[in-house]
Design a protein around this motif. Structure first.
Motif, PDB file in Angstrom:
ATOM      1  N   GLY A  87      16.166   5.090  -6.454  1.00  0.00           N
ATOM      2  CA  GLY A  87      15.187   5.319  -5.404  1.00  0.00           C
ATOM      3  C   GLY A  87      15.270   6.737  -4.849  1.00  0.00           C
ATOM      4  N   THR A  88      16.490   7.206  -4.590  1.00  0.00           N
ATOM      5  CA  THR A  88      16.681   8.569  -4.089  1.00  0.00           C
ATOM      6  C   THR A  88      16.160   9.585  -5.093  1.00  0.00           C
ATOM      7  OG1 THR A  88      18.647   7.931  -2.819  1.00  0.00           O
ATOM      8  CG2 THR A  88      18.405  10.272  -3.346  1.00  0.00           C
ATOM      9  N   TYR A  89      16.485   9.358  -6.363  1.00  0.00           N
ATOM     10  CA  TYR A  89      16.019  10.269  -7.409  1.00  0.00           C
ATOM     11  C   TYR A  89      14.496  10.309  -7.458  1.00  0.00           C
ATOM     12  CZ  TYR A  89      15.053  12.192 -12.010  1.00  0.00           C
ATOM     13  OH  TYR A  89      14.553  12.950 -13.033  1.00  0.00           O
ATOM     14  N   GLN A  90      13.874   9.120  -7.412  1.00  0.00           N
ATOM     15  CA  GLN A  90      12.412   9.073  -7.513  1.00  0.00           C
ATOM     16  C   GLN A  90      11.745   9.738  -6.316  1.00  0.00           C
ATOM     17  OE1 GLN A  90      10.440   7.834 -10.175  1.00  0.00           O
ATOM     18  NE2 GLN A  90       9.061   9.109  -8.979  1.00  0.00           N
ATOM     19  N   VAL A  91      12.326   9.538  -5.126  1.00  0.00           N
ATOM     20  CA  VAL A  91      11.772  10.179  -3.928  1.00  0.00           C
ATOM     21  C   VAL A  91      11.850  11.700  -4.048  1.00  0.00           C
ATOM     22  CG1 VAL A  91      12.140  10.550  -1.457  1.00  0.00           C
ATOM     23  CG2 VAL A  91      12.185   8.232  -2.388  1.00  0.00           C
ATOM     24  N   LEU A  92      12.960  12.213  -4.556  1.00  0.00           N
ATOM     25  CA  LEU A  92      13.115  13.663  -4.739  1.00  0.00           C
ATOM     26  C   LEU A  92      12.098  14.192  -5.750  1.00  0.00           C
ATOM     27  CD1 LEU A  92      17.026  13.955  -4.789  1.00  0.00           C
ATOM     28  CD2 LEU A  92      15.451  14.559  -2.923  1.00  0.00           C
ATOM     29  N   VAL A  93      11.852  13.388  -6.800  1.00  0.00           N
ATOM     30  CA  VAL A  93      10.842  13.777  -7.792  1.00  0.00           C
ATOM     31  C   VAL A  93       9.455  13.797  -7.150  1.00  0.00           C
ATOM     32  CG1 VAL A  93       9.645  13.048  -9.901  1.00  0.00           C
ATOM     33  CG2 VAL A  93      12.136  12.961  -9.788  1.00  0.00           C
ATOM     34  N   ASP A  94       9.143  12.748  -6.382  1.00  0.00           N
ATOM     35  CA  ASP A  94       7.826  12.658  -5.752  1.00  0.00           C
ATOM     36  C   ASP A  94       7.611  13.773  -4.730  1.00  0.00           C
ATOM     37  OD1 ASP A  94       7.400  10.446  -7.277  1.00  0.00           O
ATOM     38  OD2 ASP A  94       7.808   9.003  -5.676  1.00  0.00           O
ATOM     39  N   MET A  95       8.692  14.280  -4.132  1.00  0.00           N
ATOM     40  CA  MET A  95       8.595  15.382  -3.171  1.00  0.00           C
ATOM     41  C   MET A  95       8.443  16.737  -3.868  1.00  0.00           C
ATOM     42  SD  MET A  95      11.554  14.183  -0.462  1.00  0.00           S
ATOM     43  CE  MET A  95      11.435  15.712   0.488  1.00  0.00           C
ATOM     44  N   GLY A  96       8.555  16.719  -5.199  1.00  0.00           N
ATOM     45  CA  GLY A  96       8.400  17.954  -5.956  1.00  0.00           C
ATOM     46  C   GLY A  96       9.643  18.825  -5.994  1.00  0.00           C
ATOM     47  N   LEU A  97      10.782  18.274  -5.610  1.00  0.00           N
ATOM     48  CA  LEU A  97      12.008  19.059  -5.556  1.00  0.00           C
ATOM     49  C   LEU A  97      12.636  19.298  -6.918  1.00  0.00           C
ATOM     50  CD1 LEU A  97      13.647  17.599  -2.327  1.00  0.00           C
ATOM     51  CD2 LEU A  97      12.240  19.652  -2.585  1.00  0.00           C
ATOM     52  N   THR A  98      12.120  18.637  -7.945  1.00  0.00           N
ATOM     53  CA  THR A  98      12.638  18.877  -9.295  1.00  0.00           C
ATOM     54  C   THR A  98      11.805  19.904 -10.053  1.00  0.00           C
ATOM     55  OG1 THR A  98      11.333  17.009 -10.152  1.00  0.00           O
ATOM     56  CG2 THR A  98      13.615  16.549  -9.478  1.00  0.00           C
ATOM     57  N   LYS A  99      10.819  20.481  -9.383  1.00  0.00           N
ATOM     58  CA  LYS A  99       9.951  21.473 -10.032  1.00  0.00           C
ATOM     59  C   LYS A  99      10.361  22.892  -9.642  1.00  0.00           C
ATOM     60  CE  LYS A  99       5.901  18.415 -10.101  1.00  0.00           C
ATOM     61  NZ  LYS A  99       5.867  18.256 -11.565  1.00  0.00           N
ATOM     62  N   ASN A 100      10.135  23.830 -10.555  1.00  0.00           N
ATOM     63  CA  ASN A 100      10.406  25.235 -10.245  1.00  0.00           C
ATOM     64  C   ASN A 100       9.163  25.876  -9.628  1.00  0.00           C
ATOM     65  OD1 ASN A 100       8.649  25.682 -12.390  1.00  0.00           O
ATOM     66  ND2 ASN A 100      10.301  26.072 -13.856  1.00  0.00           N
TER      67      ASN A 100
END
Length: 320
Positions: A87-100
């Motif tokens: 869940g934490t991982y998916q939320v971080l992805v949805d927030m765009g924090l895994t994008k450059n």
């Protein structure tokens, strides 16, 4: 229902479904990792020679139900730990924090997001991993390995640990567990994402094929066995060790690095990969089941409620 809550629930439900099938393998893995503790190879009796022999031996002396030892806390632990982690991982992805800055998914950021999810999951669920490990190591004296606790049940065990050591006792070994989960989560999710993106981009399977998440999960399981097994051995040793009644300290290890040093000195490098075959048999199906269930549940939920899927599995991860 908020998307974040949905993601935590889907991750936890997927993990709980998986552990019903893999808990016997976790019992076997735990016994292997405690066998010959702090003894050089060849100087101790091997009660468990391989995975299949371990199943037979446990069933013979402890009974078939012992193969599901610690199942209740394992279900709760897995649901909380993986629900929080995924869940934490998916939320971080949805927030765009895994994008450059270019809007592409960054490999280092993906690794950090997966590791962060693993850290939070381990921190919250540590007491459940503690009691699960101690219950799974309990066995008939003929085949006993490691320190033998005398819990009659998981709730009684948690109460006893709290009475004897307080809150600190419930979180004993958490440092090793957080390191284990950071490494495990980062290697597992990153390998899964990279493999799935490769299969999708090369169109090796049709886009909706279940072979994509299953194949990606198999690669992820190999990655987690290689990277997490040494820390997993350390975690199991620390969580299962006995505690001095007067000082409240572990009888064998003071912490993660002390445990690692003692294993290196007394068991050699091979000690860190004790039970690697059992780890493979456990991690492989659990990784496949958790990530596949998660993928299926996400697709089903968002399709049923008519919402756009924002699952990490649809992202393509590229180096920054």
């Amino acid at each position: 229902m908020p998307v974040a809550v949905v993601e935590f629930c889907l991750g936890g439900a997927a993990a709980a479904c998986a552990v019903l099938f893999t808990n016997p393998l976790e019992v076997v893995k735990t016994r292997f990792q405690l066998q010959g503790e702090l003894k050089a190879w060849g100087t101790y009796q091997r009660h468990y020679r391989n995975v299949f022999h371990a199943f037979y031996t446990i069933g013979r002396y402890d009974g078939l139900l012992a193969l599901q030892a610690g199942l209740p806390p394992a279900l709760v632990y897995t649901a909380i730990q993986n629900g929080t982690r995924l869940g934490t991982y998916q939320v971080l992805v949805d927030m765009g924090l895994t994008k450059n800055l270019a809007g592409e998914n960054s490999l280092p950021r993906t690794i950090c997001a997966a590791g962060a999810g693993g850290y939070v999951g381990a921190l919250i669920s540590s007491p459940l991993f503690l009691i699960k490990t101690q219950l799974q190591s309990q066995s008939h004296e003929v085949i006993a390995v490691g320190h033998q606790h005398t819990h009659s049940g998981w709730l009684q065990g948690l109460k006893r640990i709290y009475v004897e050591g307080g809150i600190k006792g419930l979180w004993r070994g958490v440092h090793a567990q957080t390191v284990r989960n950071v490494i495990g989560s980062a290697s597992q999710l990153t390998a899964f994402v990279l493999t799935r993106d490769f299969l999708t981009e090369k169109e090796i399977f049709v886009p909706s094929s279940l072979y994509i998440p299953i194949t990606s999960s198999m690669v992820a399981s190999a990655a987690i066995v290689v990277f997490v097994t040494p820390v997993d051995v350390i975690s199991i040793r620390i969580y299962n060790q006995g505690v001095d009644a007067r000082t409240g300290r572990g009888l064998y290890y003071r912490g993660l690095w002390d445990c690692a040093l003692k294993i290196w000195r007394r068991e050699g490098p091979v000690g860190f990969y004790k039970g690697w075959s059992a780890s493979w048999f456990r991690f492989a199906p659990q990784t496949i089941l958790i990530l596949s269930f998660w993928n299926i549940m996400q697709n089903g939920y968002y399709r049923h409620f008519g919402k756009k899927q924002t699952s990490y599995v649809s992202n393509q991860t590229k180096p920054p």
